[in-house]
Write an enzyme that holds these catalytic residues in place. Structure first.
Site, mmCIF file in Angstrom:
data_model
loop_
_atom_site.group_PDB
_atom_site.id
_atom_site.type_symbol
_atom_site.label_atom_id
_atom_site.label_comp_id
_atom_site.label_asym_id
_atom_site.label_seq_id
_atom_site.Cartn_x
_atom_site.Cartn_y
_atom_site.Cartn_z
ATOM 1 C CG ASN A 1 -5.024 6.188 10.969
ATOM 2 O OD1 ASN A 1 -5.112 5.147 10.339
ATOM 3 N ND2 ASN A 1 -3.968 6.473 11.728
ATOM 4 C CE1 TYR B 1 -3.600 2.624 0.581
ATOM 5 C CE2 TYR B 1 -2.305 3.310 2.489
ATOM 6 C CZ TYR B 1 -3.339 3.528 1.600
ATOM 7 O OH TYR B 1 -4.104 4.665 1.712
#
Length: 398
Positions: free
Chosen positions: A147, A118
């Site tokens: 996040n 990723y």
């Protein structure tokens, strides 16, 4: 201005598109510098022809398309790098050098220390965008997001906060392996605010010291200036406090701009229908009813009092506690008398001319329903929660 948003149906894309619509439709007038004509929302169900048209006409591109949880690791590079190349090639085809924004991840900073597909795919996308900027002269804005959390984020996908909110709101179990794990979290509204700033040419520039964002006017990257660093334990404790609010009536402290305020808004967006409304305990007798509505840890509580026609309520005083009485329906009289004095202060009140009346410390007070047929409805705020162990309430007629 025509705006292209790729990944328009994803979490960030949906929030951004709705914000852009509000500006376009003049529902949001807080950005007078922006004049939006068309919003091109591109997603998986869009056609190659759509991309051609959008890239030819766009004045600004937000590339939010990406892959977070593919079935195969190879899909990371295809989704996060492959599409970026296709997008930039199409812009080149139409000689469109409008500003382009890339949604990258803080994971891209970990290459060399944490070898993940990723992160590598995000880093490759960043390099592609920077090279495109050098080759074409187009303004390139590369954001590395930590996040994310906020309304419309998909639970059980790539956000622990979304999963916790969904599960706790629906009385489902959660798993927290280590309460001390600290996360850096970015709230969706703060992200969208930054995107609108970028659209106005007022993006925040940054460099990275490891995974730490360092804002600097000449930074190669871009960043949202407001994030929150909190532990999993802090998140879970707040969420359970929100969950218990219908029973306790206590709203935790949610100061302006705080993580708690943003998390509470996020949590509420996951409530199932059967929890959107909840019953309150009405303390009823022959005089009417008294119902506590909301309590706070440090700023008292709000209640509603209903008095039947001709009824007098109160007839007590407090040492330290003080209140506002706000009649919202009916016609009444509030009386207050200082303890040890014969002077009575009187205030005629009505729902037709709403006003707030102080119940003064050291003054016994009452409220009288002057109507022969209509109930008197009074909203009451007290500066502290009622404490049965120390009620600070002493009966005495006015």
């Amino acid at each position: 201005m025509n705006i292209l948003v790729t990944g328009a149906k994803g979490f960030v894309g949906k929030n951004l598109v709705e914000a852009l619509k509000n500006i376009r439709d003049l529902k949001d007038r807080t950005h007078p510098e922006l004049s939006i004509e068309q919003i091109f929302a591109y997603d998986l169900d869009s056609t190659p022809e759509d991309l051609e048209i959008y890239c030819a006409k766009a004045d600004f591109v937000f590339n939010l398309a990406g892959v977070n949880r593919p079935q195969n690791a190879e899909e990371f590079m295809q989704g996060n790098f492959g599409f970026a190349g296709k997008l930039l090639d199409t812009l080149r085809k139409y000689r469109n050098t409008c500003p382009v924004m890339l949604s990258s991840s803080i994971q891209a900073t970990l290459i060399g220390r944490y070898d993940g597909e990723y992160g590598r795919s995000k880093k490759a996308g960043e390099d592609l965008f920077f090279d495109y900027g050098k080759d074409t002269g187009a303004k390139v804005l590369v954001y590395r997001f930590p996040n994310l959390f906020g309304k419309w984020c998909r639970p059980n996908y790539n956000s622990a906060v979304a999963t916790f909110c969904h599960n706790i709101a629906n009385d489902l179990p959660i798993t927290v392996s280590d309460r001390n794990v600290r996360l850096e979290l970015l709230y969706i509204d703060d992200l969208v605010d930054e995107m609108l700033s970028a659209l106005s040419g007022k993006e925040h520039r940054a460099e990275f010291d490891g995974v730490d964002t360092v804002l600097t006017p000449d930074g190669k990257f871009c960043a949202v200036p407001v994030t929150h660093k909190v532990t999993l334990g802090e998140i879970v404790d707040l969420l359970y406090a929100f969950h218990d609010q219908p029973a306790t009536l206590v709203v935790p402290e949610i100061p302006k701009g705080s993580f708690a305020k943003k998390l509470y808004s996020t949590y509420l967006s996951y409530l199932p229908k059967d929890k959107v409304a909840f019953s309150l305990k009405m303390n009823e007798d022959a005089r009417g009813s008294f119902t506590e509505l909301v309590k706070t840890p440090h700023c008292g509580q709000i209640s509603v009092n209903i008095s039947k026609p001709g009824i007098t309520k109160g007839q007590h005083w407090h040492n330290t506690k003080w209140e506002f009485f706000i009649v919202v329906k009916g016609h009444g009289l509030i009386q207050e008398r200082k303890i040890g004095s014969d002077e009575v202060l009187e205030f005629e009140v009505s729902g037709d001319a709403i006003q707030a009346v102080h119940m003064l410390p050291g003054y016994t007070h009452n409220i009288i329903n002057l109507s022969d047929s209509e109930e008197l409805v009074t909203v009451m705020w007290a500066n502290e929660q009622f404490d049965p162990a120390k009620p600070d309430t002493f009966g005495e007629k006015v």
